[in-house]
Design an enzyme around this catalytic site. Structure first.
Site, PDB file in Angstrom:
ATOM      1  N   VAL A  11      51.964 -35.573  -3.483  1.00 20.97           N
ATOM      2  CA  VAL A  11      50.638 -34.994  -3.655  1.00 20.97           C
ATOM      3  C   VAL A  11      49.686 -35.671  -2.661  1.00 20.97           C
ATOM      4  O   VAL A  11      49.636 -36.901  -2.587  1.00 20.97           O
ATOM      5  CB  VAL A  11      50.158 -35.250  -5.104  1.00 20.97           C
ATOM      6  CG1 VAL A  11      48.760 -34.704  -5.325  1.00 20.97           C
ATOM      7  CG2 VAL A  11      51.133 -34.638  -6.106  1.00 20.97           C
ATOM      8  N   CYS A  12      48.945 -34.883  -1.922  1.00 22.27           N
ATOM      9  CA  CYS A  12      48.019 -35.440  -0.918  1.00 22.27           C
ATOM     10  C   CYS A  12      46.912 -36.238  -1.602  1.00 22.27           C
ATOM     11  O   CYS A  12      46.195 -35.722  -2.465  1.00 22.27           O
ATOM     12  CB  CYS A  12      47.402 -34.335  -0.083  1.00 22.27           C
ATOM     13  SG  CYS A  12      46.033 -34.923   0.939  1.00 22.27           S
ATOM     14  N   VAL A  13      46.750 -37.479  -1.204  1.00 20.41           N
ATOM     15  CA  VAL A  13      45.794 -38.369  -1.879  1.00 20.41           C
ATOM     16  C   VAL A  13      44.347 -37.879  -1.748  1.00 20.41           C
ATOM     17  O   VAL A  13      43.602 -37.855  -2.731  1.00 20.41           O
ATOM     18  CB  VAL A  13      45.954 -39.832  -1.384  1.00 20.41           C
ATOM     19  CG1 VAL A  13      45.718 -39.976   0.100  1.00 20.41           C
ATOM     20  CG2 VAL A  13      45.003 -40.756  -2.146  1.00 20.41           C
ATOM     21  N   ALA A  48      43.865 -34.753  -3.756  1.00 21.20           N
ATOM     22  CA  ALA A  48      44.005 -35.073  -5.179  1.00 21.20           C
ATOM     23  C   ALA A  48      42.750 -35.763  -5.716  1.00 21.20           C
ATOM     24  O   ALA A  48      42.288 -35.458  -6.815  1.00 21.20           O
ATOM     25  CB  ALA A  48      45.229 -35.959  -5.396  1.00 21.20           C
TER      26      ALA A  48
END
Lengths: 102, 130, 138
Positions: B77-79, B82
């Site tokens: 998941v892209c930080v 997110a």
């Protein structure tokens, strides 16, 4: 190089189907998924566009998406190949690259 | 073949994540390797363990989580995406001073570089989105 | 380090106008990261994507951050291939002069500023697109 293009929008909703067709080079394939499967039905205002495109490209439509929308396979434009998810996978690996039109 | 997957839409609102799930299951069945599934844009919403769909509906987050467990698929998941949307693991929650975290098991949070790496290392990168 | 040796052609296709959705901004973020990985990056602006490069964007009234200036950093990230679909511009009554200038500095020519922008036809674009390894559309 051969490219698989996937489109997921109805041609009645926006111009993605037409943009994809106008930027596809010969020997490319187009796979219509999700709402874009509407594109391959007979007797719509886009039928001629698809018929013309069949001269230059291979065109596919995802069967589960047609069935989910109650679209009869008998009304799919001749020349369009109806495929399942496994053939979708084959199409992505058989072409050199994939462009998903979002 | 090694396949990389990018998912740009959240679950339920749009069919993208469902299509991606069906695609990934078919690819595994055909013996391909899923190098990574990367969640970007609203796609990060696929990773919240707080999602509680009705009993008779599919649980998309759980389906991804189970795929990761059964087949060792790397769900990233892209930080940045997110954080914007309130998807946090324990570390990120702590770092941002939040009292809760909600990342489903099987997912991990990392940077956009992981998407670029998936593009470099996979034989094909396939995007699902709106 | 051996992994870093792989250089692929990444193309980012921008087809949406900015602000209405987050795609333009988050696409730009991936573009810059990809360039930081020393990949061969190109950007396409087609359909409503051409609006991403409009001059004089002012977002004060909508309460969102104006990120249009970030495009001018592309040259610094060694992104030198920006393709603009001529037909999309024309369909919208726009010309190149409506868009911001994007340049890079050529060290070999005393840091002369050179334009990143290539105005291309659909058939040229189709050709360029077909030669990419990874295509991402936002």
């Amino acid at each position: 190089m051969s490219m698989l293009h996937t489109v997921n929008k109805s041609p009645f909703e926006n111009s993605t189907v037409l943009s994809c067709i106008s930027l596809c080079s010969k020997n490319s394939s187009i796979l219509f998924i999700e709402d874009a499967v509407i594109s391959v039905m007979k007797s719509t205002k886009f039928t001629d566009v698809i018929n013309n495109s069949l001269k230059d490209f291979k065109i596919y439509a995802l069967k589960p998406d047609l069935e989910a929308r109650g679209l009869s396979l008998d009304n799919v434009i001749e020349g369009v190949k109806v495929v399942g998810y496994e053939e979708f996978v084959d199409l992505t690996t058989e072409h050199d690259s994939v462009q998903s039109w979002l | 073949m090694k396949l990389g997957i990018l998912i740009n839409e959240g679950p339920y609102q749009h069919q993208a994540s469902d299509t991606a799930l069906q695609y990934v299951k078919a690819a595994i069945k055909k013996g391909h390797e899923i190098y990574r599934v990367f969640f970007y844009n609203d796609g990060v919403n696929n990773a919240t363990k707080l999602s509680s769909p009705p009993q008779d509906d599919r649980n998309i987050t759980k389906e991804w989580s189970m795929l990761a467990k059964d087949h060792g698929i790397d769900l990233v998941v892209c930080v940045a995406a997110a954080q914007r949307r309130g998807i946090l693991d324990k570390d990120e929650a702590k770092r941002n001073g939040k009292d809760a975290d909600n990342l489903e098991e099987g997912f991990r949070i990392s940077g956009l570089g992981q998407l670029v790496e998936a593009g470099i290392q996979s034989d094909r990168l396939i995007t699902f989105g709106d | 380090m051996s992994e870093q040796a792989i250089i692929k052609k990444f193309m980012y296709v921008n087809r949406k106008s900015p602000y209405g959705t987050i795609y333009a901004l988050e696409s730009l973020e991936v573009v810059l990261i990809t360039a930081a990985f020393d990949q061969d990056v190109s950007l396409v602006f087609t359909d409503d994507g051409v609006y991403q490069l409009m001059k004089n964007q002012n977002t004060e009234g909508i309460g969102m951050k104006n990120f249009s200036a970030t495009y001018s950093a592309l040259g610094d990230y060694e992104v030198k291939k920006v393709y603009i679909d001529k037909e999309s511009l024309e369909e919208r009554g726009l010309s190149l002069s409506d868009l911001q200038e994007l340049v890079w500095e050529d060290e070999d020519e005393d840091y002369a500023e050179k334009s990143l922008i290539n105005l291309v036809s659909r058939s040229e674009l189709s050709e360029i697109m077909n030669n990419q390894d990874v295509v991402l559309s936002f």
